[in-house]
Design an enzyme around this catalytic site. Structure first.
Site, PDB file in Angstrom:
ATOM      1  N   SER A 181       1.153  -1.375  -0.037  1.00  0.00           N
ATOM      2  CA  SER A 181      -0.027   0.080  -0.050  1.00  0.00           C
ATOM      3  C   SER A 181       0.939   1.201  -0.035  1.00  0.00           C
ATOM      4  CB  SER A 181      -0.830   0.012   1.385  1.00  0.00           C
ATOM      5  OG  SER A 181      -1.353   1.066   1.493  1.00  0.00           O
ATOM      6  N   TYR A 196      -1.603  -0.790  10.822  1.00  0.00           N
ATOM      7  CA  TYR A 196      -1.786  -1.005   9.350  1.00  0.00           C
ATOM      8  C   TYR A 196      -0.509  -0.586   8.585  1.00  0.00           C
ATOM      9  CZ  TYR A 196      -3.903  -1.113   4.559  1.00  0.00           C
ATOM     10  OH  TYR A 196      -4.243  -1.312   3.111  1.00  0.00           O
ATOM     11  N   LYS A 200       2.109  -2.963   6.194  1.00  0.00           N
ATOM     12  CA  LYS A 200       2.323  -2.644   4.681  1.00  0.00           C
ATOM     13  C   LYS A 200       3.816  -2.387   4.511  1.00  0.00           C
ATOM     14  CE  LYS A 200      -1.694  -3.558   3.201  1.00  0.00           C
ATOM     15  NZ  LYS A 200      -1.892  -4.871   2.551  1.00  0.00           N
TER      16      LYS A 200
HETATM   17  N1  LIG Z   1      -8.662  -0.435  -1.171  1.00  0.00           N
HETATM   18  C1  LIG Z   1      -7.746   0.304  -1.348  1.00  0.00           C
HETATM   19  O1  LIG Z   1      -7.976   1.546  -1.342  1.00  0.00           O
HETATM   20  C2  LIG Z   1      -6.467  -0.218  -0.822  1.00  0.00           C
HETATM   21  C3  LIG Z   1      -5.174   0.595  -0.828  1.00  0.00           C
HETATM   22  C4  LIG Z   1      -4.216   0.019  -0.529  1.00  0.00           C
HETATM   23  C5  LIG Z   1      -3.988  -1.296  -0.503  1.00  0.00           C
HETATM   24  N2  LIG Z   1      -4.915  -2.135  -0.348  1.00  0.00           N
HETATM   25  C6  LIG Z   1      -4.604  -3.563   0.056  1.00  0.00           C
HETATM   26  O2  LIG Z   1      -5.319  -4.469  -1.027  1.00  0.00           O
HETATM   27  C7  LIG Z   1      -5.824  -5.752  -0.378  1.00  0.00           C
HETATM   28  C8  LIG Z   1      -7.401  -5.801  -0.637  1.00  0.00           C
HETATM   29  O3  LIG Z   1      -7.922  -4.539  -0.589  1.00  0.00           O
HETATM   30  P1  LIG Z   1      -9.606  -4.549  -0.414  1.00  0.00           P
HETATM   31  O4  LIG Z   1      -9.698  -2.976  -0.341  1.00  0.00           O
HETATM   32  O5  LIG Z   1     -10.124  -5.027  -1.523  1.00  0.00           O
HETATM   33  O6  LIG Z   1     -10.010  -5.165   0.786  1.00  0.00           O
HETATM   34  P2  LIG Z   1     -11.476  -5.777   0.969  1.00  0.00           P
HETATM   35  O7  LIG Z   1     -11.755  -6.035   2.603  1.00  0.00           O
HETATM   36  O8  LIG Z   1     -12.651  -5.452   0.306  1.00  0.00           O
HETATM   37  O9  LIG Z   1     -11.362  -7.127   0.611  1.00  0.00           O
HETATM   38  C9  LIG Z   1     -10.146  -8.085   1.296  1.00  0.00           C
HETATM   39  C10 LIG Z   1     -10.646  -9.836   1.145  1.00  0.00           C
HETATM   40  O10 LIG Z   1      -9.700 -10.362   1.894  1.00  0.00           O
HETATM   41  C11 LIG Z   1     -10.357 -11.270   2.630  1.00  0.00           C
HETATM   42  N3  LIG Z   1      -9.449 -11.795   3.721  1.00  0.00           N
HETATM   43  C12 LIG Z   1      -9.309 -11.080   4.752  1.00  0.00           C
HETATM   44  N4  LIG Z   1      -8.295 -11.952   5.654  1.00  0.00           N
HETATM   45  C13 LIG Z   1      -8.232 -12.986   5.041  1.00  0.00           C
HETATM   46  C14 LIG Z   1      -7.302 -14.412   5.170  1.00  0.00           C
HETATM   47  N5  LIG Z   1      -6.670 -14.049   6.313  1.00  0.00           N
HETATM   48  N6  LIG Z   1      -7.418 -15.107   4.469  1.00  0.00           N
HETATM   49  C15 LIG Z   1      -8.024 -15.017   3.192  1.00  0.00           C
HETATM   50  N7  LIG Z   1      -8.747 -14.053   2.830  1.00  0.00           N
HETATM   51  C16 LIG Z   1      -8.699 -12.996   3.712  1.00  0.00           C
HETATM   52  C17 LIG Z   1     -11.722 -10.701   3.069  1.00  0.00           C
HETATM   53  O11 LIG Z   1     -12.583 -11.781   3.571  1.00  0.00           O
HETATM   54  C18 LIG Z   1     -11.995  -9.995   1.569  1.00  0.00           C
HETATM   55  O12 LIG Z   1     -12.687 -10.809   0.929  1.00  0.00           O
HETATM   56  C19 LIG Z   1      -5.397  -5.587   0.918  1.00  0.00           C
HETATM   57  O13 LIG Z   1      -4.473  -5.875   1.312  1.00  0.00           O
HETATM   58  C20 LIG Z   1      -5.413  -4.064   1.337  1.00  0.00           C
HETATM   59  O14 LIG Z   1      -4.774  -3.568   2.729  1.00  0.00           O
HETATM   60  C21 LIG Z   1      -6.267  -1.725  -0.489  1.00  0.00           C
END
Ligand SMILES: NC(=O)c1ccc[n+]([C@@H]2O[C@H](COP(=O)([O-])OP(=O)(O)OC[C@H]3O[C@@H](n4cnc5c(N)ncnc54)[C@H](O)[C@@H]3O)[C@@H](O)[C@H]2O)c1
Length: 292
Positions: A181, A196, A200
């Site tokens: 991230s 968090y 990351k």
């Molecule tokens: N959305 C953003 O703006 C953003 C920005 C930077 C980084 N990220 C990173 O991208 C990734 C996905 O984010 P998102 O926004 O789609 O999140 P989200 O919460 O919408 O989806 C995350 C998915 O991961 C699953 N999950 C959580 N823990 C788990 C585990 N231990 N084993 C298997 N599955 C698991 C959840 O059930 C969910 O389906 C994350 O690592 C997040 O930190 C997202």
């Protein structure tokens, strides 16, 4: 300064691995100029193909993970397995599976959930992590800090380790993409998310370290650092604090949130042979958030 010819001549001779897609690029052009049977045609899309490869996406049930799983299917991966916590896939996931089926390109999307007990435990942990957010470093309880690192760092490590072991076991190297991230790259003005951000940052260093260890096995390891993307995770944050939507949108020169599909290109590139010389890198996709 030496004349060019001399310095080139002094370069040690190294064997260059031949691209599995050869001939490509200028070599293909040269061959075509010498051999009328070599037909000029675009090859860049062939380089992105994942035909006969298998993909695994943890967190592939929704959000960015599901978007990434779909792009691997579009690139003709034989099968893409989405590992996630809910016992049954959602309607959104099932529609995506149907869509892949109807593309009829030889790919398929599968859903894998852990057994019930682990499921419940992981769910609780994830809920705990989702609620960590506005806490300052002086208030953040040790248990919450540990929970976030447990899922977002330790979980990522164990997943990468499992993938690496399978690649070595089958003698079939591939590409590991860890999702970091911008929160791991910069401290983000005004955002108190110490656990968090720490998790990351650790993913970034983990990726560089694993990339060095696995390079000689032909396994590439890179990170993607998204900025602010619309997803169920970020929606939960807006719902708690609508001001965040405005603040994060205004935080980048592009001035808006990203759509999940705006990660497709970078995932296609990193997953495929198109990025064969890229390992240990972090690809930032943040609308320019970091540049001002
Ligand atoms: N959305 C953003 O703006 C953003 C920005 C930077 C980084 N990220 C990173 O991208 C990734 C996905 O984010 P998102 O926004 O789609 O999140 P989200 O919460 O919408 O989806 C995350 C998915 O991961 C699953 N999950 C959580 N823990 C788990 C585990 N231990 N084993 C298997 N599955 C698991 C959840 O059930 C969910 O389906 C994350 O690592 C997040 O930190 C997202």
């Amino acid at each position: 300064m030496q004349p060019l010819e001399q310095s080139e001549a002094s370069l040690p001779v190294q064997s260059q691995p031949v691209s599995p897609r050869a001939p490509i690029g200028v070599n293909a052009a040269i061959q075509a100029s010498r051999d009328a049977t070599v037909i000029p045609r675009p090859r860049i899309l062939d380089e992105s193909s994942l035909k006969d490869r298998v993909g695994v996406v943890t967190g592939g049930h929704r959000g960015l993970g599901l978007e990434m799983a779909l792009v691997l299917c579009e690139l003709e991966a034989r099968a893409v397995y989405c590992f996630d916590l809910p016992a049954e896939p959602s309607e959104e996931w099932e529609s995506t599976q149907q869509y892949v089926r109807r593309m009829n390109n030889g790919s398929r999307l599968e859903y894998v959930s852990p057994d019930g007990r682990a499921n419940g435990r992981l769910h609780r942990r994830c809920r705990d992590c989702e609620t960590v957010g506005g806490e300052g470093c002086l208030e953040c309880p040790a248990t919450e800090f540990q929970e976030v690192l447990d899922v977002d760092t330790c979980g990522v490590f164990l997943t990468a380790q499992a993938a690496g072991r399978q690649m070595v076991r089958f003698g079939n190297p591939g590409s590991i993409i860890l999702i970091a991230s911008i929160a791991g790259n910069v401290a983000m003005k005004g955002e108190f998310l110490v656990a968090y951000k720490t998790s990351k940052s650790a993913v970034l260093q983990m990726s560089r370290s694993i990339a060095c260890e696995l390079a000689d096995k032909g396994i590439r390891v890179n990170t993607v650092s998204p900025g602010f993307f619309r997803s169920p995770m970020t929606k939960a944050t807006f719902d708690r604090s609508p001001d965040v939507l405005r603040r994060w949108s205004e935080g980048s020169p592009i001035g808006r949130f990203a759509r999940p599909d705006e990660l497709r290109g970078v995932i296609a590139w990193l997953a495929s042979d198109a990025s064969s010389f890229c390992t240990g890198s972090d690809i930032i996709v943040d609308g320019g958030y970091r540049v001002w």
